[in-house]
Design a protein around this motif. Structure first.
Motif, PDB file in Angstrom:
ATOM      1  N   HIS A   1     -63.577  32.427  52.378  1.00 42.39           N
ATOM      2  CA  HIS A   1     -63.133  32.266  53.750  1.00 42.39           C
ATOM      3  C   HIS A   1     -63.241  33.592  54.498  1.00 42.39           C
ATOM      4  CE1 HIS A   1     -61.445  28.683  51.872  1.00 42.39           C
ATOM      5  NE2 HIS A   1     -61.325  28.170  53.081  1.00 42.39           N
ATOM      6  N   ARG A   2     -63.180  33.512  55.831  1.00 39.37           N
ATOM      7  CA  ARG A   2     -63.301  34.727  56.626  1.00 39.37           C
ATOM      8  C   ARG A   2     -62.068  35.601  56.493  1.00 39.37           C
ATOM      9  NH1 ARG A   2     -68.526  34.840  57.202  1.00 39.37           N
ATOM     10  NH2 ARG A   2     -68.128  36.689  58.486  1.00 39.37           N
ATOM     11  N   ARG A   3     -60.898  34.988  56.567  1.00 41.45           N
ATOM     12  CA  ARG A   3     -59.650  35.731  56.443  1.00 41.45           C
ATOM     13  C   ARG A   3     -58.620  34.869  55.732  1.00 41.45           C
ATOM     14  NH1 ARG A   3     -58.947  38.725  62.371  1.00 41.45           N
ATOM     15  NH2 ARG A   3     -60.814  40.022  62.194  1.00 41.45           N
ATOM     16  N   VAL A   4     -57.810  35.547  54.931  1.00 42.93           N
ATOM     17  CA  VAL A   4     -56.723  34.888  54.207  1.00 42.93           C
ATOM     18  C   VAL A   4     -55.516  35.809  54.271  1.00 42.93           C
ATOM     19  CG1 VAL A   4     -55.940  33.959  51.990  1.00 42.93           C
ATOM     20  CG2 VAL A   4     -58.359  33.773  52.625  1.00 42.93           C
ATOM     21  N   SER A   5     -54.344  35.251  54.490  1.00 44.84           N
ATOM     22  CA  SER A   5     -53.147  36.092  54.475  1.00 44.84           C
ATOM     23  C   SER A   5     -51.935  35.274  54.085  1.00 44.84           C
ATOM     24  CB  SER A   5     -52.908  36.739  55.851  1.00 44.84           C
ATOM     25  OG  SER A   5     -52.561  35.762  56.816  1.00 44.84           O
ATOM     26  N   ILE A   6     -50.962  35.961  53.518  1.00 47.26           N
ATOM     27  CA  ILE A   6     -49.616  35.423  53.328  1.00 47.26           C
ATOM     28  C   ILE A   6     -48.702  36.357  54.098  1.00 47.26           C
ATOM     29  CG2 ILE A   6     -47.755  34.973  51.693  1.00 47.26           C
ATOM     30  CD1 ILE A   6     -49.871  34.279  49.611  1.00 47.26           C
ATOM     31  N   LYS A   7     -48.049  35.811  55.107  1.00 45.59           N
ATOM     32  CA  LYS A   7     -47.248  36.626  56.002  1.00 45.59           C
ATOM     33  C   LYS A   7     -46.108  35.786  56.558  1.00 45.59           C
ATOM     34  CE  LYS A   7     -47.690  39.327  60.294  1.00 45.59           C
ATOM     35  NZ  LYS A   7     -48.632  39.728  61.381  1.00 45.59           N
ATOM     36  N   GLY A   8     -44.906  36.345  56.531  1.00 45.50           N
ATOM     37  CA  GLY A   8     -43.771  35.622  57.073  1.00 45.50           C
ATOM     38  C   GLY A   8     -43.475  34.324  56.351  1.00 45.50           C
ATOM     39  N   GLY A   9     -43.887  34.236  55.088  1.00 43.65           N
ATOM     40  CA  GLY A   9     -43.650  33.011  54.333  1.00 43.65           C
ATOM     41  C   GLY A   9     -44.676  31.918  54.574  1.00 43.65           C
ATOM     42  N   TRP A  10     -45.736  32.245  55.320  1.00 44.60           N
ATOM     43  CA  TRP A  10     -46.794  31.273  55.603  1.00 44.60           C
ATOM     44  C   TRP A  10     -48.116  31.729  54.990  1.00 44.60           C
ATOM     45  CZ3 TRP A  10     -46.637  26.840  58.928  1.00 44.60           C
ATOM     46  CH2 TRP A  10     -45.377  26.581  59.476  1.00 44.60           C
ATOM     47  N   LEU A  11     -48.867  30.781  54.449  1.00 48.60           N
ATOM     48  CA  LEU A  11     -50.233  31.018  54.005  1.00 48.60           C
ATOM     49  C   LEU A  11     -51.159  30.673  55.156  1.00 48.60           C
ATOM     50  CD1 LEU A  11     -52.590  31.385  51.962  1.00 48.60           C
ATOM     51  CD2 LEU A  11     -52.248  28.979  51.329  1.00 48.60           C
ATOM     52  N   GLN A  12     -52.019  31.605  55.544  1.00 55.58           N
ATOM     53  CA  GLN A  12     -52.969  31.368  56.632  1.00 55.58           C
ATOM     54  C   GLN A  12     -54.387  31.595  56.142  1.00 55.58           C
ATOM     55  OE1 GLN A  12     -52.230  32.625  60.741  1.00 55.58           O
ATOM     56  NE2 GLN A  12     -54.185  33.718  60.711  1.00 55.58           N
ATOM     57  N   VAL A  13     -55.249  30.619  56.431  1.00 53.54           N
ATOM     58  CA  VAL A  13     -56.658  30.689  56.058  1.00 53.54           C
ATOM     59  C   VAL A  13     -57.488  30.432  57.307  1.00 53.54           C
ATOM     60  CG1 VAL A  13     -58.483  29.634  54.687  1.00 53.54           C
ATOM     61  CG2 VAL A  13     -56.224  29.953  53.693  1.00 53.54           C
ATOM     62  N   GLU A  14     -58.540  31.217  57.474  1.00 52.43           N
ATOM     63  CA  GLU A  14     -59.351  31.131  58.690  1.00 52.43           C
ATOM     64  C   GLU A  14     -60.825  30.982  58.339  1.00 52.43           C
ATOM     65  OE1 GLU A  14     -60.688  34.466  61.877  1.00 52.43           O
ATOM     66  OE2 GLU A  14     -58.515  34.178  61.660  1.00 52.43           O
ATOM     67  N   GLN A  15     -61.510  30.130  59.087  1.00 55.14           N
ATOM     68  CA  GLN A  15     -62.955  30.016  58.934  1.00 55.14           C
ATOM     69  C   GLN A  15     -63.607  29.968  60.311  1.00 55.14           C
ATOM     70  OE1 GLN A  15     -63.952  26.282  56.976  1.00 55.14           O
ATOM     71  NE2 GLN A  15     -64.317  25.310  58.952  1.00 55.14           N
ATOM     72  N   ARG A  16     -64.875  30.362  60.361  1.00 56.37           N
ATOM     73  CA  ARG A  16     -65.607  30.308  61.620  1.00 56.37           C
ATOM     74  C   ARG A  16     -65.966  28.868  61.947  1.00 56.37           C
ATOM     75  NH1 ARG A  16     -69.439  35.144  63.451  1.00 56.37           N
ATOM     76  NH2 ARG A  16     -68.238  36.928  62.700  1.00 56.37           N
ATOM     77  N   GLY A  17     -66.051  28.576  63.245  1.00 52.57           N
ATOM     78  CA  GLY A  17     -66.469  27.263  63.689  1.00 52.57           C
ATOM     79  C   GLY A  17     -65.331  26.255  63.716  1.00 52.57           C
ATOM     80  N   VAL A  18     -65.669  25.041  64.121  1.00 53.42           N
ATOM     81  CA  VAL A  18     -64.691  23.952  64.236  1.00 53.42           C
ATOM     82  C   VAL A  18     -65.181  22.760  63.435  1.00 53.42           C
ATOM     83  CG1 VAL A  18     -63.480  22.407  65.815  1.00 53.42           C
ATOM     84  CG2 VAL A  18     -64.044  24.732  66.545  1.00 53.42           C
ATOM     85  N   PRO A  19     -64.418  22.308  62.433  1.00 49.26           N
ATOM     86  CA  PRO A  19     -64.823  21.118  61.674  1.00 49.26           C
ATOM     87  C   PRO A  19     -64.986  19.921  62.608  1.00 49.26           C
ATOM     88  CG  PRO A  19     -63.021  22.259  60.574  1.00 49.26           C
ATOM     89  CD  PRO A  19     -63.166  22.890  61.925  1.00 49.26           C
ATOM     90  N   GLY A  20     -66.070  19.172  62.398  1.00 48.78           N
ATOM     91  CA  GLY A  20     -66.357  18.043  63.273  1.00 48.78           C
ATOM     92  C   GLY A  20     -66.285  16.699  62.599  1.00 48.78           C
ATOM     93  N   SER A  21     -65.654  16.644  61.421  1.00 50.50           N
ATOM     94  CA  SER A  21     -65.489  15.368  60.718  1.00 50.50           C
ATOM     95  C   SER A  21     -64.218  15.424  59.890  1.00 50.50           C
ATOM     96  CB  SER A  21     -66.693  15.089  59.807  1.00 50.50           C
ATOM     97  OG  SER A  21     -66.725  16.011  58.719  1.00 50.50           O
ATOM     98  N   THR A  22     -63.692  14.268  59.542  1.00 50.24           N
ATOM     99  CA  THR A  22     -62.484  14.235  58.716  1.00 50.24           C
ATOM    100  C   THR A  22     -62.768  14.830  57.336  1.00 50.24           C
ATOM    101  OG1 THR A  22     -63.028  11.963  58.049  1.00 50.24           O
ATOM    102  CG2 THR A  22     -61.524  12.232  59.911  1.00 50.24           C
TER     103      THR A  22
END
Length: 222
Positions: A155-176
């Motif tokens: 993934h582009r970015r991953v973090s655990i901060k404030g008790g939350w896991l956050q994962v980021e990827q480029r673009g927008v998924p266009g299907s379920t």
């Protein structure tokens, strides 16, 4: 060359047609994305915002916020990202900070001082850690948690901060299917973390959960 295309009026007409095709294609893309996010939310008992691509609720046992936003200063460097946040519900201390950034997104020459280490060569090479409490170390080093953390390096970015896991990827998924794929690995990590934690407090309410706009101003509208 088509007759008349070389004339000023022909060139203008061609540009107008091309612009209309581009706008129509973008409209269709946005509509497909919107339909996919609404279908995904409905299938998982989540809530989809009316005027932007944002989904939240409890996803397979974990409070979730899924939203889009912008990265980059401007021009060609500015791009859209999709951010998934899963609440770890107290499995790790709220002041723990663990971060990973894809090498392509790092600022050239920027160096982050290493003051705290997990004691695992692969994890320490990939992640920056701050405020590592003694009770957090065994959770992060648990075999399944370690495996899931290392698995997120694509993934582009991953973090655990404030008790939350956050994962980021480029673009927008266009299907379920693409939305399910985006959340699969983060959800497996969140599950592994909560299972490795010795004890969990009662789940936090979804109200007051961090919004993607806090770190990604200018979230995209549907």
């Amino acid at each position: 060359m088509l007759p008349g295309v070389s004339s000023p009026l022909g060139i203008l007409a061609s540009l107008l047609v091309l612009g209309a095709l581009v706008l129509f294609t973008l409209f269709q893309l946005k509509r497909r994305q919107r339909a996919a996010w609404e279908a995904f939310a409905k299938a998982n008992g989540l809530i989809c915002a009316e005027k932007r691509l944002e989904v939240q609720g409890r996803y397979r046992g974990h409070p979730l916020l899924l939203a889009t936003g912008k990265r980059g200063a401007g021009g060609k460097r500015r791009h859209t990202v999709t951010v998934a946040r899963l609440d770890l519900e107290g499995a790790l201390p709220a002041d723990l900070l663990l971060e990973y950034e894809h090498p392509e997104d790092k600022v050239p020459g920027a160096a982050t001082p290493r003051e705290e280490l997990l004691g695992d060569a692969e994890l320490d090479a990939a992640f920056q850690v701050e405020n590592l409490a003694p009770e957090a170390r065994p959770v992060l080093l648990a075999p399944e948690v370690r495996q899931r953390l290392l698995g997120l390096r694509g993934h582009r970015r991953v973090s655990i901060k404030g008790g939350w896991l956050q994962v980021e990827q480029r673009g927008v998924p266009g299907s379920t299917g693409a939305l399910d794929a985006l959340l699969r690995a983060p959800h497996e990590l969140a599950r592994a973390v909560t299972e490795a934690a010795p004890a969990l407090p009662s789940p936090r309410a979804m109200e007051g959960s961090p919004h993607a706009d806090e770190e990604l101003p200018g979230s995209e509208h549907a």
